[in-house]
Design a protein around this motif. Structure first.
Motif, PDB file in Angstrom:
ATOM      1  N   SER A 214     -50.196  75.947  46.410  1.00 12.30           N
ATOM      2  CA  SER A 214     -49.946  77.338  46.048  1.00 12.30           C
ATOM      3  C   SER A 214     -51.174  78.182  46.377  1.00 12.30           C
ATOM      4  N   VAL A 215     -50.943  79.478  46.487  1.00 12.49           N
ATOM      5  CA  VAL A 215     -52.064  80.380  46.756  1.00 12.49           C
ATOM      6  C   VAL A 215     -53.080  80.310  45.608  1.00 12.49           C
ATOM      7  N   THR A 216     -52.596  80.201  44.383  1.00 14.06           N
ATOM      8  CA  THR A 216     -53.503  80.109  43.232  1.00 14.06           C
ATOM      9  C   THR A 216     -54.380  78.873  43.332  1.00 14.06           C
ATOM     10  N   GLN A 217     -53.793  77.740  43.712  1.00 13.75           N
ATOM     11  CA  GLN A 217     -54.584  76.513  43.852  1.00 13.75           C
ATOM     12  C   GLN A 217     -55.648  76.665  44.924  1.00 13.75           C
ATOM     13  N   LEU A 218     -55.294  77.311  46.036  1.00 14.90           N
ATOM     14  CA  LEU A 218     -56.268  77.514  47.106  1.00 14.90           C
ATOM     15  C   LEU A 218     -57.367  78.484  46.673  1.00 14.90           C
ATOM     16  N   ARG A 219     -56.983  79.515  45.918  1.00 15.45           N
ATOM     17  CA  ARG A 219     -58.008  80.433  45.390  1.00 15.45           C
ATOM     18  C   ARG A 219     -58.979  79.693  44.480  1.00 15.45           C
ATOM     19  N   VAL A 220     -58.453  78.817  43.652  1.00 13.85           N
ATOM     20  CA  VAL A 220     -59.304  78.033  42.754  1.00 13.85           C
ATOM     21  C   VAL A 220     -60.281  77.180  43.562  1.00 13.85           C
ATOM     22  N   PHE A 221     -59.768  76.489  44.568  1.00 14.09           N
ATOM     23  CA  PHE A 221     -60.626  75.655  45.413  1.00 14.09           C
ATOM     24  C   PHE A 221     -61.723  76.489  46.068  1.00 14.09           C
ATOM     25  N   LEU A 222     -61.364  77.648  46.616  1.00 21.61           N
ATOM     26  CA  LEU A 222     -62.347  78.504  47.273  1.00 21.61           C
ATOM     27  C   LEU A 222     -63.396  79.010  46.291  1.00 21.61           C
ATOM     28  N   ALA A 223     -62.958  79.390  45.092  1.00 22.14           N
ATOM     29  CA  ALA A 223     -63.905  79.899  44.095  1.00 22.14           C
ATOM     30  C   ALA A 223     -64.873  78.810  43.649  1.00 22.14           C
ATOM     31  N   VAL A 224     -64.370  77.600  43.422  1.00 17.85           N
ATOM     32  CA  VAL A 224     -65.239  76.496  43.012  1.00 17.85           C
ATOM     33  C   VAL A 224     -66.192  76.131  44.150  1.00 17.85           C
ATOM     34  N   ALA A 225     -65.694  76.109  45.384  1.00 17.60           N
ATOM     35  CA  ALA A 225     -66.538  75.771  46.528  1.00 17.60           C
ATOM     36  C   ALA A 225     -67.638  76.805  46.732  1.00 17.60           C
ATOM     37  N   GLU A 226     -67.335  78.065  46.411  1.00 15.39           N
ATOM     38  CA  GLU A 226     -68.332  79.124  46.570  1.00 15.39           C
ATOM     39  C   GLU A 226     -69.360  79.088  45.448  1.00 15.39           C
ATOM     40  N   ARG A 227     -68.890  79.012  44.219  1.00 14.83           N
ATOM     41  CA  ARG A 227     -69.782  79.093  43.067  1.00 14.83           C
ATOM     42  C   ARG A 227     -70.464  77.770  42.723  1.00 14.83           C
ATOM     43  N   LEU A 228     -69.796  76.651  43.081  1.00 13.08           N
ATOM     44  CA  LEU A 228     -70.281  75.321  42.694  1.00 13.08           C
ATOM     45  C   LEU A 228     -70.519  75.246  41.190  1.00 13.08           C
ATOM     46  N   HIS A 229     -69.619  75.904  40.464  1.00 13.50           N
ATOM     47  CA  HIS A 229     -69.726  75.952  39.004  1.00 13.50           C
ATOM     48  C   HIS A 229     -68.355  76.334  38.466  1.00 13.50           C
ATOM     49  N   PHE A 230     -67.787  75.475  37.617  1.00 16.59           N
ATOM     50  CA  PHE A 230     -66.417  75.689  37.159  1.00 16.59           C
ATOM     51  C   PHE A 230     -66.293  76.932  36.274  1.00 16.59           C
ATOM     52  N   ARG A 231     -67.242  77.127  35.364  1.00 16.18           N
ATOM     53  CA  ARG A 231     -67.129  78.286  34.484  1.00 16.18           C
ATOM     54  C   ARG A 231     -67.242  79.593  35.265  1.00 16.18           C
ATOM     55  N   SER A 232     -68.193  79.650  36.197  1.00 11.95           N
ATOM     56  CA  SER A 232     -68.349  80.871  36.998  1.00 11.95           C
ATOM     57  C   SER A 232     -67.113  81.133  37.841  1.00 11.95           C
ATOM     58  N   ALA A 233     -66.531  80.080  38.403  1.00 13.87           N
ATOM     59  CA  ALA A 233     -65.322  80.245  39.202  1.00 13.87           C
ATOM     60  C   ALA A 233     -64.166  80.746  38.345  1.00 13.87           C
ATOM     61  N   ALA A 234     -64.054  80.201  37.139  1.00 12.56           N
ATOM     62  CA  ALA A 234     -62.983  80.633  36.235  1.00 12.56           C
ATOM     63  C   ALA A 234     -63.150  82.100  35.859  1.00 12.56           C
ATOM     64  N   GLU A 235     -64.396  82.520  35.576  1.00 11.82           N
ATOM     65  CA  GLU A 235     -64.641  83.916  35.234  1.00 11.82           C
ATOM     66  C   GLU A 235     -64.307  84.832  36.405  1.00 11.82           C
ATOM     67  N   GLU A 236     -64.650  84.414  37.614  1.00  9.03           N
ATOM     68  CA  GLU A 236     -64.361  85.225  38.797  1.00  9.03           C
ATOM     69  C   GLU A 236     -62.864  85.452  38.967  1.00  9.03           C
ATOM     70  N   LEU A 237     -62.074  84.425  38.686  1.00 15.86           N
ATOM     71  CA  LEU A 237     -60.626  84.514  38.879  1.00 15.86           C
ATOM     72  C   LEU A 237     -59.884  84.985  37.638  1.00 15.86           C
ATOM     73  N   GLY A 238     -60.596  85.194  36.542  1.00 19.71           N
ATOM     74  CA  GLY A 238     -59.939  85.629  35.319  1.00 19.71           C
ATOM     75  C   GLY A 238     -59.080  84.546  34.697  1.00 19.71           C
ATOM     76  N   MET A 239     -59.487  83.284  34.833  1.00 14.80           N
ATOM     77  CA  MET A 239     -58.734  82.149  34.302  1.00 14.80           C
ATOM     78  C   MET A 239     -59.570  81.449  33.233  1.00 14.80           C
TER      79      MET A 239
END
Length: 311
Positions: free
Chosen positions: A9-34
């Motif tokens: 899904s697009v959401t799953q790919l967004r999650v992967f991209l955010a984690v790959a960019e931030r290399l931090h789960f909490r920061s990625a979650a905050e960026e995506l509002g999740m």
């Protein structure tokens, strides 16, 4: 072997991209509002469906695996394409309605946004701007991943999958402590930088890179002689006012900070060095007339606030 029946899904790919960019789960979650558990579950489902490990997790670090690096450009392209489909499908409201995620570099945001946000409200009443202030490289990553719709930053940028629309040009000036021998000069040469205690921003700021380029042109010490550096331009300006050194800043900062009695200004002789600011979009949406109109609004605000010249 990839399960051919699994379609991310697009959401799953967004999650992967955010984690790959931030290399931090909490920061990625905050960026995506999740929430962080939702983000972790989405990534786990993606890895399970693809039958590969995309990231390596430990208690302290997150690393992208080799296969994850191979899939990154395809994930970016897929998210970008889906965003373009959504933009076109929303043609009745246009891209200047609803939530629009706008990235702004830190050396422009404090000076541009006070005038820009009211102007956007007047010109695009259905627009709900969502502002993200970050350094250039991270804004470009978020733009390519679909986490941002547009970004305001210094040009040029050679990022793949992104196109820059020039907006306005502004000269650089030298902020000095009040009463400094250079205060009030309007004929400064770049050679003057050689002997000055020049303050620098942290790595990653484009203004730092531009300052370094100017120093190299006259063989000035790259790190200056001030010994201080700051993570934000507003903090660096306070250091100048406190007598810790001098700093090259854009005209927008000069106009905003000129009321501080602790600061003075020296200007470079013509042709003065400066920067060109632009609106950066994904190439799939760069031809939309609405973004051209958005760019005109930004340019108009910059002209009014600090006398910027349309690019």
């Amino acid at each position: 072997m990839v399960n051919q029946r699994f379609v991310p899904s697009v959401t799953q790919l967004r999650v992967f991209l955010a984690v790959a960019e931030r290399l931090h789960f909490r920061s990625a979650a905050e960026e995506l509002g999740m929430s962080q558990p939702s983000l972790s579950q989405a990534l786990a489902t993606l890895e399970e469906g693809l039958r590969v490990h995309l990231v390596e997790r430990s208690t302290r670090t997150v690393l992208v695996t080799p296969v994850g690096h191979q899939l990154l450009p395809f994930a970016r392209a897929a998210v970008g394409a889906m965003d373009a489909v959504a933009d076109i499908a929303a043609g009745s409201g246009g891209p200047m309605s609803g939530d629009v995620r706008i990235g702004v570099i830190p050396t422009a945001a404090p000076y541009l946004l006070p005038g820009l946000l009211p102007a956007l409200s007047d010109r695009f009443p259905d627009l709900r701007p969502r502002i993200v202030e970050d350094q250039t490289a991270r804004l470009l990553e978020q733009l390519r991943s679909g986490a941002l719709d547009v970004a305001i930053m210094a040009l040029p940028t050679d990022a793949a999958g992104a196109a820059g629309m020039p907006l306005y040009a502004e000269p650089f000036a030298l902020l000095v402590p009040a009463g400094h021998p250079l205060d009030g000069r309007d004929d400064l040469s770049l050679e003057a930088l050689v002997e000055l205690p020049l303050l620098m921003l942290d790595e990653g700021h484009c203004l730092r890179d531009q300052t370094v380029d100017l120093c190299r042109r006259v063989s000035a010490p790259i790190l200056g002689r001030g010994g201080s550096r700051a993570a934000s331009l507003t903090t660096a300006v306070r250091c100048v006012a406190g007598g810790l050194g001098v700093m090259i800043v854009p005209e927008s900062a000069v106009v905003s900070e000129s009321r501080d009695p602790g600061l003075g200004v020296a200007r470079f002789r013509e042709p003065a060095p400066g920067r060109t600011m632009g609106l950066v979009l994904r190439t799939a949406t760069a031809d939309d007339d609405a973004y051209t109109e958005l760019g005109s609004v930004i340019t108009g605000v910059a002209q009014r606030l600090f006398g910027a010249v349309p690019a």
